[in-house]
Design a protein around this motif. Structure first.
Motif, mmCIF file in Angstrom:
data_model
loop_
_atom_site.group_PDB
_atom_site.id
_atom_site.type_symbol
_atom_site.label_atom_id
_atom_site.label_comp_id
_atom_site.label_asym_id
_atom_site.label_seq_id
_atom_site.Cartn_x
_atom_site.Cartn_y
_atom_site.Cartn_z
ATOM 1 N N SER A 78 0.827 -1.211 0.000
ATOM 2 C CA SER A 78 0.000 0.000 0.000
ATOM 3 C C SER A 78 0.856 1.254 0.000
ATOM 4 N N LEU A 79 1.923 1.251 0.799
ATOM 5 C CA LEU A 79 2.813 2.407 0.852
ATOM 6 C C LEU A 79 3.485 2.650 -0.494
ATOM 7 N N SER A 80 3.935 1.583 -1.117
ATOM 8 C CA SER A 80 4.610 1.710 -2.410
ATOM 9 C C SER A 80 3.678 2.302 -3.462
ATOM 10 N N VAL A 81 2.441 1.799 -3.498
ATOM 11 C CA VAL A 81 1.471 2.294 -4.471
ATOM 12 C C VAL A 81 1.112 3.750 -4.186
ATOM 13 N N THR A 82 0.909 4.082 -2.906
ATOM 14 C CA THR A 82 0.533 5.443 -2.531
ATOM 15 C C THR A 82 1.623 6.446 -2.867
ATOM 16 N N ILE A 83 2.854 6.129 -2.506
ATOM 17 C CA ILE A 83 3.969 7.043 -2.759
ATOM 18 C C ILE A 83 4.214 7.187 -4.253
ATOM 19 N N SER A 84 4.099 6.094 -5.000
ATOM 20 C CA SER A 84 4.253 6.172 -6.454
ATOM 21 C C SER A 84 3.192 7.082 -7.063
ATOM 22 N N THR A 85 1.956 6.940 -6.598
ATOM 23 C CA THR A 85 0.864 7.770 -7.121
ATOM 24 C C THR A 85 1.098 9.245 -6.812
ATOM 25 N N LEU A 86 1.466 9.537 -5.571
ATOM 26 C CA LEU A 86 1.719 10.926 -5.188
ATOM 27 C C LEU A 86 2.870 11.520 -5.988
#
Length: 232
Positions: A213-221
């Protein structure tokens, strides 16, 4: 199938209950990886720009070396740092082995070449376009570096994202220099390895879900920020 469902349910329960051990592991992982990524950005950005705008003997060797270090095996980096920080090593007096600081240093070793390489390439293109203008305006090397960093802000975000992605997912080096000590140097990746080997899949799966979840969130941001910068 029932075991899998039970593991998933237990993992979600751990996350939902804000389990103290799980939160401590996640917080340490973020603190170590973000610190390492920021330090790598501060070191690698000026180096990448300098390699792009400077012309000197041996420059191409440094560029090739920076790109070659992208494939540096984490366990080798960890072993080298371990030998430096061990009691018999030249830096043993600092007492940094098996501490979060040693883990940050290990991740900086792995992520700085990524920043250098990802900054150097686009800045080389920018310098080819703006070099004549910089010379006409009489800009010094220092001011040229500042100009290119400003123009290549989107590239910096990409470099930071790549560095953080490498750092947050790293296992080998931080196990060697951190020791995977419970409550002190245990990160998400090292805990997942340990808990899986013990058969404690609920905590391992919970940490895995948070890491994903962190990886996806940071990539999106990061990509959203890159888009905003590109629109300006």
């Amino acid at each position: 199938m029932n075991d899998f469902r039970q593991s998933v349910a237990a993992a979600l329960a751990l996350i939902g209950s804000f389990d103290s051990e799980l939160i401590g592991i996640v917080w340490l992982s973020l603190r170590v990886s973000l610190s390492a990524s920021l330090i790598a950005l501060l070191i690698g950005t000026p180096l990448g720009v300098w390699l792009a705008i400077s012309r000197f003997r041996g420059r191409q060797v440094l560029v090739v070396l920076a790109n070659a270090l992208l494939g540096l095996p984490p366990v080798v980096a960890g072993l080298m740092l371990y030998l430096l920080l061990s009691r018999s090593g030249p830096l043993g007096f600092a007492g940094l082995l098996f501490t979060p600081t040693a883990m940050v240093v290990a991740q900086v070793m792995l992520t700085t070449p990524i920043v250098v390489a990802l900054v150097h390439r686009p800045v080389s293109v920018l310098w080819a376009e703006y070099a004549d203008l910089a010379r006409t305006d009489g800009l010094s090397h220092l001011r040229s570096v500042a100009l290119l960093i400003s123009l290549g802000r989107a590239s910096l975000l990409t470099a930071f994202l790549a560095a953080f992605g490498r750092a947050i997912a790293e296992v080998g080096a931080i196990i060697i220099v951190g020791g995977n000590i419970r409550g002190y140097t245990r990160t998400m990746t090292t805990a997942i390895v340990l808990e899986t080997s013990k058969g404690e899949l609920s905590l391992a799966l919970g940490l895995g879900l948070i890491l994903l979840s962190l990886s996806v969130t940071i990539s999106t941001l990061a990509f959203l920020l890159v888009g905003r910068v590109g629109e300006k």
